[in-house]
Scaffold this motif. Structure first.
Motif, short mmCIF file in Angstrom:
data_model
loop_
_atom_site.label_atom_id
_atom_site.label_comp_id
_atom_site.label_asym_id
_atom_site.label_seq_id
_atom_site.Cartn_x
_atom_site.Cartn_y
_atom_site.Cartn_z
N CYS A 286 -22.17 -0.21 -12.59
CA CYS A 286 -22.31 1.25 -12.46
C CYS A 286 -21.41 1.74 -11.31
O CYS A 286 -21.26 1.06 -10.29
N LEU A 287 -20.81 2.91 -11.49
CA LEU A 287 -19.96 3.51 -10.46
C LEU A 287 -20.75 4.57 -9.72
O LEU A 287 -21.51 5.32 -10.33
N ILE A 288 -20.51 4.68 -8.41
CA ILE A 288 -21.09 5.81 -7.66
C ILE A 288 -20.03 6.36 -6.69
O ILE A 288 -18.96 5.77 -6.51
N GLY A 289 -20.35 7.46 -6.03
CA GLY A 289 -19.45 8.05 -5.02
C GLY A 289 -18.13 8.45 -5.65
O GLY A 289 -18.04 8.81 -6.82
N ASP A 290 -17.07 8.37 -4.83
CA ASP A 290 -15.75 8.80 -5.31
C ASP A 290 -15.29 8.02 -6.54
O ASP A 290 -14.50 8.52 -7.33
N ALA A 291 -15.74 6.79 -6.70
CA ALA A 291 -15.33 6.00 -7.87
C ALA A 291 -15.72 6.70 -9.16
O ALA A 291 -15.02 6.64 -10.16
N ALA A 292 -16.86 7.41 -9.14
CA ALA A 292 -17.35 8.09 -10.35
C ALA A 292 -16.94 9.55 -10.40
O ALA A 292 -16.69 10.10 -11.47
N HIS A 293 -16.89 10.22 -9.22
CA HIS A 293 -16.77 11.68 -9.27
C HIS A 293 -16.11 12.24 -8.02
O HIS A 293 -16.70 13.09 -7.34
N ALA A 294 -14.91 11.81 -7.70
CA ALA A 294 -14.26 12.29 -6.47
C ALA A 294 -14.06 13.79 -6.53
O ALA A 294 -13.70 14.35 -7.58
N THR A 295 -14.31 14.45 -5.40
CA THR A 295 -14.11 15.89 -5.32
C THR A 295 -13.10 16.21 -4.23
O THR A 295 -13.00 15.48 -3.25
N ALA A 296 -12.36 17.31 -4.39
CA ALA A 296 -11.44 17.74 -3.34
C ALA A 296 -12.26 18.11 -2.10
O ALA A 296 -13.42 18.52 -2.23
#
Ligand SMILES: Cc1cc2nc3c(=O)[nH]c(=O)nc-3n(C[C@H](O)[C@H](O)[C@H](O)COP(=O)(O)OP(=O)(O)OC[C@H]3O[C@@H](n4cnc5c(N)ncnc54)[C@H](O)[C@@H]3O)c2cc1C
Length: 393
Positions: A286-296
């Motif tokens: 499972c991916l979490i943090g920036d690996a899954a959903h990086a935001t500017a």
């Protein structure tokens, strides 16, 4: 169960500590050769992130040097055009936005994990992942391998875990802005300020604040339509960067030029985000943090979202029947929120691209209203709480 955690940035050690709460022992594998708590710039962390961070570390350890999170906006002629005031945050949310040094935050989380008996192995750059008969096997660039029952990818925006598990996933998207930043000292600017000063300069955006130790923490955004090649900026010379920034801000108010002039090192990054990733998990990974959903970074939420993920995923593992159900529940609980934040950060970033004088006039006129509106819209972001004692099922 034994968990393999890839990455010892912000999400990695926090995830290991959260897993420990639910009886899962983790080992963290980090690509860097050693811990370097002096590395990196600074980042904002807001009440939603701080309220989770408190679960893992004593905030005093992170707040040895910080700047406030209140923001005052100025136009290129140094006219005040808006303020984001955090005055009510403490009573409303239990914490108040601050900017902290990335190294202090990473270091405090890593030490908390190590003190809790969680091993952190450095020099372990993940190369590949195999999943077979209930086991995850990973191989590292140094030739070693590790095995576990599950793997959490906490390896940031350019995640090797994401590439290994989802080779067809979209690459992070360049947002049209570069960010530079660093630390400077100026003899006549040493008193901690009550706010970060952000200037919509004539040709670039510049922000700075004086920290509790009297150091100036600054950053700038440069609009550049085409993405630099990966690592193209890594070797940028200090003199070249100073020249480029000085030219960009030459008509903007002091102390911008002095801050640039006195900078002893400058970091430069292209700003990417990941607007949408269809799947965050596959089998036992499972991916979490920036690996899954990086935001500017424009609304300062990347680190806070990564911290939120850790507690929610541990809760899902605690309460759901089996890993697949836990990972699916995790994604369904998190995806709408993170996507909305990613979109909002993009929108704010777009106001930093250089408009012509006509557009500048209207931006300066409308910004106070826009800022008040955006600040009100942050309630659902800052007010997020994980009710740890609530059973999900
Ligand atoms: C210029 C800039 C400014 C920012 N400002 C803010 C801000 O103000 N507020 C905010 O909340 N967020 C900000 N962010 C975003 C924030 O830094 C990230 O959202 C946050 O660090 C995400 O944490 P993470 O643990 O997911 O990833 P990271 O902190 O990036 O950690 C990933 C870790 O994985 C390791 N790793 C990478 N590849 C491998 C591999 N193959 N094998 C093993 N280990 C690996 C890395 O070395 C690193 O230690 C900013 C980001 C940038 C670039």
């Amino acid at each position: 169960m034994k968990a393999i955690i890839i990455g010892c940035g912000i999400a990695g050690p926090a995830m290991a500590l959260a897993l420990q709460k639910v009886g899962v022992q983790a080992v963290i594998y980090e690509a860097r050769e050693a811990a370097d708590d002096a590395q990196g710039a600074f980042l904002g962390i807001s009440p939603n992130g701080l309220n989770i961070l408190k679960e893992y570390v004593a905030l005093d350890e992170v707040l040895t040097d910080y700047t406030p999170g209140r923001i005052r906006f100025f136009n290129a002629r140094n006219k005040a055009i808006g303020v984001i005031d955090n005055a009510g945050q403490l009573s409303r949310y239990g914490s108040e936005t601050v900017q902290v040094k990335r190294g202090l935050l990473n270091g405090a989380l890593r030490r908390a994990a190590q003190e809790a008996g969680i091993p952190v192995e450095f020099g372990k750059r993940l190369l590949s992942i195999g999943q077979r008969e209930g086991t995850v096997t990973v191989s590292f660039a140094d030739g070693s391998i590790a095995e576990g029952d599950l793997l959490i990818g906490c390896d940031g925006i350019h995640s090797a875990v994401r590439r290994a598990v989802f080779p067809n996933a979209p690459e992070p998207e360049y947002t049209g802005l570069l960010s530079t930043g660093g630390f400077t000292r100026l003899d006549d600017l040493t008193l901690p300020a009550d706010a970060i000063r952000m200037t919509f300069g004539e040709r670039g955006f510049f922000g700075y604040a004086v920290s509790t130790s009297g150091e100036i923490w600054w950053f700038n955004n440069i609009a550049q339509a085409t993405a630099p090649r990966r690592h193209e900026l890594d070797q940028s010379e200090l003199a070249y960067l100073k020249g480029r920034l000085t030219a960009l801000h030459k008509n903007d108010p002091e102390p911008i030029a002095s801050i640039i002039e006195r900078a002893h090192s400058i970091e430069i990054y292209p700003i990417y985000d990941i607007p949408f990733l269809d799947q965050w998990h596959q089998d036992r990974v499972c991916l979490i943090g920036d690996a899954a959903h990086a935001t500017a970074p424009h609304i300062g939420q990347g680190a806070s979202l990564a911290l939120e993920d850790t507690l929610v995923l541990a809760q899902c593992i605690r309460d759901c029947a089996g890993l697949q159900a836990a990972f699916a529940r995790f994604q369904s609980l998190r995806q709408a929120r993170v996507q909305a934040i990613i979109r909002q950060a993009r929108k704010v970033g777009d106001t930093k691209t250089v408009p012509n004088r006509f557009q500048q006039f209207f931006r300066d006129l409308l910004l106070p209203f826009f800022v008040r509106l955006e600040a009100r819209k942050m309630d659902w972001v800052y007010g997020y709480r994980v009710d740890w004692h609530r059973k999900l099922i």
